[in-house]
Design a protein around this motif. Structure first.
Motif, PDB file in Angstrom:
ATOM      1  N   SER A  73       0.923  -1.266  -0.054  1.00  0.00           N
ATOM      2  CA  SER A  73      -0.082   0.012  -0.162  1.00  0.00           C
ATOM      3  C   SER A  73       0.938   1.136   0.185  1.00  0.00           C
ATOM      4  O   SER A  73       2.060   1.102   0.453  1.00  0.00           O
ATOM      5  N   SER A  76       0.362   7.219   3.467  1.00  0.00           N
ATOM      6  CA  SER A  76      -0.311   8.301   3.337  1.00  0.00           C
ATOM      7  C   SER A  76       0.379   9.617   2.844  1.00  0.00           C
ATOM      8  O   SER A  76      -0.328  10.247   2.138  1.00  0.00           O
ATOM      9  N   GLU A  79       0.038   9.524  -1.070  1.00  0.00           N
ATOM     10  CA  GLU A  79      -1.054   9.313  -1.663  1.00  0.00           C
ATOM     11  C   GLU A  79      -1.486   9.958  -3.006  1.00  0.00           C
ATOM     12  O   GLU A  79      -2.008   9.895  -3.709  1.00  0.00           O
ATOM     13  N   ASP A  82       0.459   8.793  -5.718  1.00  0.00           N
ATOM     14  CA  ASP A  82      -0.119   7.878  -6.281  1.00  0.00           C
ATOM     15  C   ASP A  82      -1.160   7.977  -7.080  1.00  0.00           C
ATOM     16  O   ASP A  82      -1.394   7.390  -8.169  1.00  0.00           O
ATOM     17  N   SER A  83      -2.156   8.927  -6.878  1.00  0.00           N
ATOM     18  CA  SER A  83      -3.221   9.237  -7.656  1.00  0.00           C
ATOM     19  C   SER A  83      -2.801   9.905  -9.091  1.00  0.00           C
ATOM     20  O   SER A  83      -3.619   9.988 -10.029  1.00  0.00           O
TER      21      SER A  83
END
Length: 86
Positions: A73, A76, A79, A82-83
């Motif tokens: 994963s 945070s 993130e 990642d998008s």
């Protein structure tokens, strides 16, 4: 890493000095306002070529590695990055 940026004409006019500089840091040569070439030391080139050899085929990965990648994963704090890849 620091780098020097010069036009092709500037590089030709100062070939000796810029070649010496390229042994310490990359020299980017531009043509018509766009990056065209990079001159660097042979040692830096060899280092970059060694990095190429670290790549492998995904087909050669063990089942444990494949499972680890599939279950990984994104932390945070990354993130938003990642998008950007989706």
């Amino acid at each position: 890493m620091q780098q020097t940026r010069v036009t092709a004409s500037e590089f030709q006019a100062a070939f000796g000095a810029l070649s010496d500089r390229a042994r310490r840091e990359p020299v980017v040569i531009t043509k018509h306002g766009r990056d065209s070439l990079v001159v660097m030391s042979a040692e830096e080139w060899a280092r970059l070529k060694r990095r190429d050899r670290r790549a492998g085929l995904t087909a050669d990965l063990s089942d444990a590695w494949i499972e680890a990648v599939q279950s990984a994963s994104v932390p945070s704090e990354f993130e938003r990055r990642d998008s950007e890849l989706k």
